[in-house]
Design a protein around this motif. Sequence first.
Motif, PDB file in Angstrom:
ATOM      1  N   HIS A 132       0.846  -1.189   0.000  1.00 36.24           N
ATOM      2  CA  HIS A 132       0.000   0.000   0.000  1.00 36.24           C
ATOM      3  C   HIS A 132       0.886   1.245   0.000  1.00 36.24           C
ATOM      4  N   SER A 133       0.399   2.296  -0.586  1.00 37.50           N
ATOM      5  CA  SER A 133       1.209   3.509  -0.759  1.00 37.50           C
ATOM      6  C   SER A 133       1.122   4.390   0.488  1.00 37.50           C
ATOM      7  N   LEU A 134       1.967   4.084   1.461  1.00 34.40           N
ATOM      8  CA  LEU A 134       2.012   4.889   2.680  1.00 34.40           C
ATOM      9  C   LEU A 134       2.846   6.137   2.458  1.00 34.40           C
ATOM     10  N   LYS A 135       2.426   7.218   3.077  1.00 35.12           N
ATOM     11  CA  LYS A 135       3.237   8.439   3.049  1.00 35.12           C
ATOM     12  C   LYS A 135       4.355   8.381   4.084  1.00 35.12           C
ATOM     13  N   HIS A 136       4.113   7.644   5.188  1.00 32.42           N
ATOM     14  CA  HIS A 136       5.107   7.632   6.251  1.00 32.42           C
ATOM     15  C   HIS A 136       4.796   6.474   7.201  1.00 32.42           C
ATOM     16  N   PHE A 137       5.807   5.706   7.548  1.00 29.17           N
ATOM     17  CA  PHE A 137       5.700   4.629   8.537  1.00 29.17           C
ATOM     18  C   PHE A 137       6.598   5.026   9.710  1.00 29.17           C
ATOM     19  N   ILE A 138       5.980   5.367  10.842  1.00 26.33           N
ATOM     20  CA  ILE A 138       6.698   5.780  12.048  1.00 26.33           C
ATOM     21  C   ILE A 138       6.563   4.671  13.079  1.00 26.33           C
ATOM     22  N   TYR A 139       7.644   4.388  13.797  1.00 24.64           N
ATOM     23  CA  TYR A 139       7.580   3.296  14.768  1.00 24.64           C
ATOM     24  C   TYR A 139       8.412   3.624  16.004  1.00 24.64           C
ATOM     25  N   ALA A 140       8.010   3.025  17.110  1.00 29.51           N
ATOM     26  CA  ALA A 140       8.709   3.223  18.375  1.00 29.51           C
ATOM     27  C   ALA A 140       9.907   2.308  18.454  1.00 29.51           C
ATOM     28  N   SER A 141      11.086   2.915  18.606  1.00 29.28           N
ATOM     29  CA  SER A 141      12.255   2.179  19.033  1.00 29.28           C
ATOM     30  C   SER A 141      12.429   2.485  20.524  1.00 29.28           C
ATOM     31  N   SER A 142      13.631   2.520  21.028  1.00 31.83           N
ATOM     32  CA  SER A 142      13.817   2.740  22.455  1.00 31.83           C
ATOM     33  C   SER A 142      15.256   3.147  22.744  1.00 31.83           C
ATOM     34  N   SER A 143      15.420   3.925  23.802  1.00 33.03           N
ATOM     35  CA  SER A 143      16.771   4.253  24.261  1.00 33.03           C
ATOM     36  C   SER A 143      17.515   2.999  24.724  1.00 33.03           C
ATOM     37  N   SER A 144      16.780   1.918  24.978  1.00 33.47           N
ATOM     38  CA  SER A 144      17.413   0.667  25.414  1.00 33.47           C
ATOM     39  C   SER A 144      18.367   0.100  24.365  1.00 33.47           C
ATOM     40  N   VAL A 145      18.217   0.518  23.104  1.00 28.89           N
ATOM     41  CA  VAL A 145      19.089  -0.034  22.065  1.00 28.89           C
ATOM     42  C   VAL A 145      20.551   0.342  22.297  1.00 28.89           C
ATOM     43  N   TYR A 146      20.813   1.403  23.071  1.00 24.73           N
ATOM     44  CA  TYR A 146      22.195   1.826  23.292  1.00 24.73           C
ATOM     45  C   TYR A 146      22.971   0.831  24.160  1.00 24.73           C
ATOM     46  N   GLY A 147      22.273   0.019  24.939  1.00 24.83           N
ATOM     47  CA  GLY A 147      22.878  -1.105  25.629  1.00 24.83           C
ATOM     48  C   GLY A 147      24.136  -0.774  26.394  1.00 24.83           C
ATOM     49  N   ALA A 148      25.230  -1.455  26.049  1.00 24.30           N
ATOM     50  CA  ALA A 148      26.485  -1.312  26.765  1.00 24.30           C
ATOM     51  C   ALA A 148      27.265  -0.056  26.386  1.00 24.30           C
ATOM     52  N   ASN A 149      26.763   0.707  25.425  1.00 24.85           N
ATOM     53  CA  ASN A 149      27.433   1.947  25.016  1.00 24.85           C
ATOM     54  C   ASN A 149      27.511   2.915  26.199  1.00 24.85           C
ATOM     55  N   THR A 150      28.666   3.495  26.437  1.00 26.58           N
ATOM     56  CA  THR A 150      28.829   4.452  27.542  1.00 26.58           C
ATOM     57  C   THR A 150      29.175   5.848  27.052  1.00 26.58           C
ATOM     58  N   ASN A 151      29.188   6.076  25.732  1.00 29.79           N
ATOM     59  CA  ASN A 151      29.385   7.435  25.225  1.00 29.79           C
ATOM     60  C   ASN A 151      28.185   8.289  25.597  1.00 29.79           C
ATOM     61  N   MET A 152      28.436   9.468  26.167  1.00 33.42           N
ATOM     62  CA  MET A 152      27.352  10.352  26.578  1.00 33.42           C
ATOM     63  C   MET A 152      27.513  11.729  25.926  1.00 33.42           C
ATOM     64  N   PRO A 153      26.410  12.338  25.488  1.00 28.20           N
ATOM     65  CA  PRO A 153      25.062  11.772  25.411  1.00 28.20           C
ATOM     66  C   PRO A 153      24.953  10.717  24.312  1.00 28.20           C
ATOM     67  N   PHE A 154      23.926   9.872  24.410  1.00 26.93           N
ATOM     68  CA  PHE A 154      23.697   8.869  23.385  1.00 26.93           C
ATOM     69  C   PHE A 154      23.367   9.553  22.062  1.00 26.93           C
ATOM     70  N   SER A 155      24.081   9.205  21.035  1.00 28.95           N
ATOM     71  CA  SER A 155      23.867   9.791  19.713  1.00 28.95           C
ATOM     72  C   SER A 155      23.415   8.717  18.742  1.00 28.95           C
ATOM     73  N   THR A 156      22.572   9.100  17.795  1.00 31.92           N
ATOM     74  CA  THR A 156      22.120   8.144  16.785  1.00 31.92           C
ATOM     75  C   THR A 156      23.258   7.735  15.849  1.00 31.92           C
ATOM     76  N   SER A 157      24.399   8.386  15.951  1.00 35.90           N
ATOM     77  CA  SER A 157      25.571   7.957  15.181  1.00 35.90           C
ATOM     78  C   SER A 157      26.393   6.905  15.925  1.00 35.90           C
ATOM     79  N   ASP A 158      26.015   6.592  17.181  1.00 39.28           N
ATOM     80  CA  ASP A 158      26.735   5.607  17.976  1.00 39.28           C
ATOM     81  C   ASP A 158      26.446   4.181  17.508  1.00 39.28           C
TER      82      ASP A 158
END
Length: 360
Positions: A132-158
Amino acid sequence: MKILVTGAAGFIGFHLSRRLVSEGHEVIGFDNINDYYSVDLKYDRLEELGVIKDSITCNTLIDSSDNENFQFIKADLEDKSTIDHLFREEDFDIVINLAAQAGVRYSLKDPYRYIDSNIIGFLNLLESARHHSLKHFIYASSSSVYGANTNMPFSTSDNVDHPMSLYAASKKSNELMAHTYSNLFNIPTTGLRFFTVYGPWGRPDMALFLFAEAMLDNEPIDVFNYGKMERDFTYIDDIVEGIVRLIPKPPTSNTVWTGSDPDPATSFAPYRVFNIGNSNPVKLMDFIHEIEKQLGVEAEKNMLPIQPGDVPKTWAEVDDFFSYTNFKPRVGIEEGIKEFIGWYKSYFIERKQQNPVLPS
């Protein structure tokens, strides 16, 4: 627009559905109303949207009695035939997937729920979306994905390849699955890494709810990692505002993306991942002190070690989200906790007085 909101009986889904309906969008809410926490709270959220418990029949669209542009269906994301039928009949412009089996600690007890809902259910949505021709599919991820990463602040480039729980792994899997479908079928997908959402109508398994309930019942509270925790608490209205601003802004290809230096948050495909957080981590003991101040009580504290799957600190870097939406979360914990306590006293205490055995 016609918008599907999955998890509409949940905390974020309820608030988002109410906001979208108020703005005139045609909204179909979807939820299986599972028993991870009290279904009474979920049904009461739906009642606020004009959907009465006794009117709900599985796999059947129910009209709201209060809002002509809201309908609700009780069904499982794992039920592919129902998902397919819904997409064929309703021709959605936007899908916002907030349905998931939530909870880091619960994933140690019942891991299969996370696979069924967060993986199989998510795949069913993507499969229907591809046809189907959706204009946008938005979904919930979570800050939990950063897991063992300790770089602060958490960046989406991590790098986020070291999850600490199956819940986190399922959310990272959603991001990978979304990218695959963006690449193969040109579906514009946006993943949102939420950071510790709280506020009125919140989840009873979250810290604010648990602490307030225990304090008002003169019971001790469990303080993990001996209080040495920090969380980027984000108020529900800020989360909803962020989602609403993203709806008309589907991602496009990042024309400077390169596989030799890949940016994890963007792609050559129409794909984006953002953090949504207050970008102001609060010490757990300060958070508890604010609850004590709002309630006028001092909590008895059980100081305990950190729980398996948990992390000591979260902190969202949100500059790219601000650049994209011109919005930053702005509600601090003093205001946010005050709003929650006001709701809790007016709603939950009254219900417990009427029914002392009401589960949390």
